[in-house]
Scaffold this active site. Structure first.
Site, PDB file in Angstrom:
ATOM      1  N   HIS A 132      10.621  16.913  42.685  1.00  9.25           N
ATOM      2  CA  HIS A 132       9.809  17.974  42.094  1.00  9.25           C
ATOM      3  C   HIS A 132       8.388  17.444  41.874  1.00  9.25           C
ATOM      4  O   HIS A 132       8.189  16.339  41.361  1.00  9.25           O
ATOM      5  CB  HIS A 132      10.438  18.413  40.767  1.00  9.25           C
ATOM      6  CG  HIS A 132       9.542  19.274  39.957  1.00  9.25           C
ATOM      7  ND1 HIS A 132       8.884  20.363  40.484  1.00  9.25           N
ATOM      8  CD2 HIS A 132       9.153  19.192  38.648  1.00  9.25           C
ATOM      9  CE1 HIS A 132       8.150  20.909  39.536  1.00  9.25           C
ATOM     10  NE2 HIS A 132       8.293  20.224  38.424  1.00  9.25           N
ATOM     11  N   CYS A 165      12.275  23.773  36.572  1.00 13.09           N
ATOM     12  CA  CYS A 165      11.812  23.133  37.813  1.00 13.09           C
ATOM     13  C   CYS A 165      12.957  22.511  38.609  1.00 13.09           C
ATOM     14  O   CYS A 165      12.757  22.049  39.727  1.00 13.09           O
ATOM     15  CB  CYS A 165      10.755  22.096  37.490  1.00 13.09           C
ATOM     16  SG  CYS A 165       9.381  22.774  36.556  1.00 13.09           S
ATOM     17  N   ASN A 196       1.896  21.810  40.025  1.00 16.13           N
ATOM     18  CA  ASN A 196       3.323  21.969  39.709  1.00 16.13           C
ATOM     19  C   ASN A 196       3.704  23.442  39.898  1.00 16.13           C
ATOM     20  O   ASN A 196       3.222  24.298  39.152  1.00 16.13           O
ATOM     21  CB  ASN A 196       3.546  21.518  38.256  1.00 16.13           C
ATOM     22  CG  ASN A 196       4.996  21.636  37.819  1.00 16.13           C
ATOM     23  OD1 ASN A 196       5.812  22.308  38.456  1.00 16.13           O
ATOM     24  ND2 ASN A 196       5.322  20.981  36.716  1.00 16.13           N
TER      25      ASN A 196
END
Ligand code: COA
Length: 323
Positions: A246, A109, A276
């Site tokens: 993020h 990520c 996500n």
């Protein structure tokens, strides 16, 4: 480095928490209260490549560059459509950027931050001038949909930016990794099995996560990386106009805001809509805040990513936008 244009793309199908509650033992209340996620976009017709190409085309249009002037394409992804060729080469073919060197990087990520930093390093050689950098994922294909503790958290999407070597927008960049903690968030590839070591037919492997370990890693590491990036950029935390972290979990973002002693309103969020989306989340949210005109000329903003590896990155950008 200067950001010339950004773009993002998401699958058409949206899946709400209530939709998931109809097919597994979960609830809107559980997901929303622990993560802030309300829905996610899930690929049905789309692929990682199609999402990456759609985001890239928007970024190229907005950057007003000729595709033939793009000399570097870097894709950050953990969910490419092929082990090879790379996603970056697929994007190159689709957009016609035939003069570019194209490759993928895997940094979970934090991938977009690593791609941005790699482009900056290439620019410093003087041999590269315009880069297309992309974070793109279809994580839905990497989920065990019978594991409610992970599958409800993730979604699919892509974000892209065209950046040029001209300008001084990138004030600092901090990156780090902790491979020793890596097994907290993993997805196996195929095991070694060949003529000399026969394991027989293998099932696909899916994402496995120790949620509590990842949570602790994030709330410890992100404030540290952001503070270091601010120090390098000689920027006071109170002078940051916007934080783009993020989008893993609202509680992680709240904890980071608290540790940095900053109001939550300075933290852009779209995880409620997309969940996500790994390497895609930072560029997609950057694209969103630019289109919403939440960033003014001269604003200093922070981008930060963290995730599988374990790996993290943070940078400070001084924005140049047309008012
Ligand atoms: N719906 C309902 N119940 C669920 C569930 C779901 N989708 N997923 C797990 N549960 C249950 C578990 O079975 C467990 O039940 P038990 O206590 O009876 O064994 C319980 O909920 C665990 O709850 P809790 O301990 O309160 O969860 P949590 O507060 O630790 O939250 C996460 C779990 C995953 C939301 C949290 O650890 C987290 O956000 N971690 C970071 C994950 C992340 O962001 N990863 C990606 C980073 S890039």
């Amino acid at each position: 480095m200067k950001i010339l244009g950004t773009g993002s793309a998401f699958p058409k199908k949206t899946v709400t928490n209530d939709d998931l509650a109809q097919v597994m033992d979960t609830s809107d209340e559980w997901i929303r209260s622990r993560t802030g996620i309300e829905r996610r976009h899930i690929a049905v017709e789309e692929t990682t490549t199609s999402l990456a190409v759609e985001a890239a085309r928007l970024a190229i249009d907005r950057a007003k560059v000729s595709v033939l002037d793009i000399d570097l394409i870097i894709c950050a992804t953990v969910s490419p459509d092929y082990i090879f060729p790379t996603l970056a080469c697929e994007v190159q073919a689709a957009v016609g950027a035939s003069r570019a060197a194209a490759f993928d990087i895997g940094a979970g990520c934090a991938g977009f931050l690593f791609a941005l930093s790699t482009a900056d390093a290439y620019f410093s050689t003087g041999k590269f001038h315009n880069a297309l950098i992309i974070g793109a994922e279809t994580l839905s294909k990497m989920m065990d949909w019978s594991d409610r503790s992970t599958c409800v958290l993730f979604g699919d999407g892509a974000g892209a930016a065209v950046v040029s070597a001209e300008g001084n927008q990138l004030l600092s960049m901090v990156q780090g990794s902790d491979g020793a903690g890596g097994m907290a968030l993993k997805c196996n590839n195929r095991p070694v099995s060949n003529l000399y070591r026969q394991l027989g037919a293998q099932n696909y492997s899916y994402t496995e996560m120790d949620g509590s370990a990842v949570y602790k890693f994030a709330v410890r590491t992100v404030p540290m990386a952001v503070s270091e990036a601010l120090e390098q950029a000689k920027t006071a935390v109170d002078d940051v106009a916007l934080f783009i972290l993020h989008q893993a979990n609202r509680r992680i973002i709240e904890a980071v805001a608290k540790r940095l002693r900053q109001p939550l309103e300075k933290f852009a969020m779209n995880l409620q809509e997309y969940g996500n989306i790994s390497a895609a989340s930072v560029p997609a949210l950057l694209d969103q805040v630019l289109r919403e005109k939440r960033v003014k000329n001269g604003d200093r903003i922070v981008l930060a990513g963290f995730g599988a590896g374990l790996t993290w990155g943070a940078c400070v950008l001084e924005m140049q936008v047309e008012e």
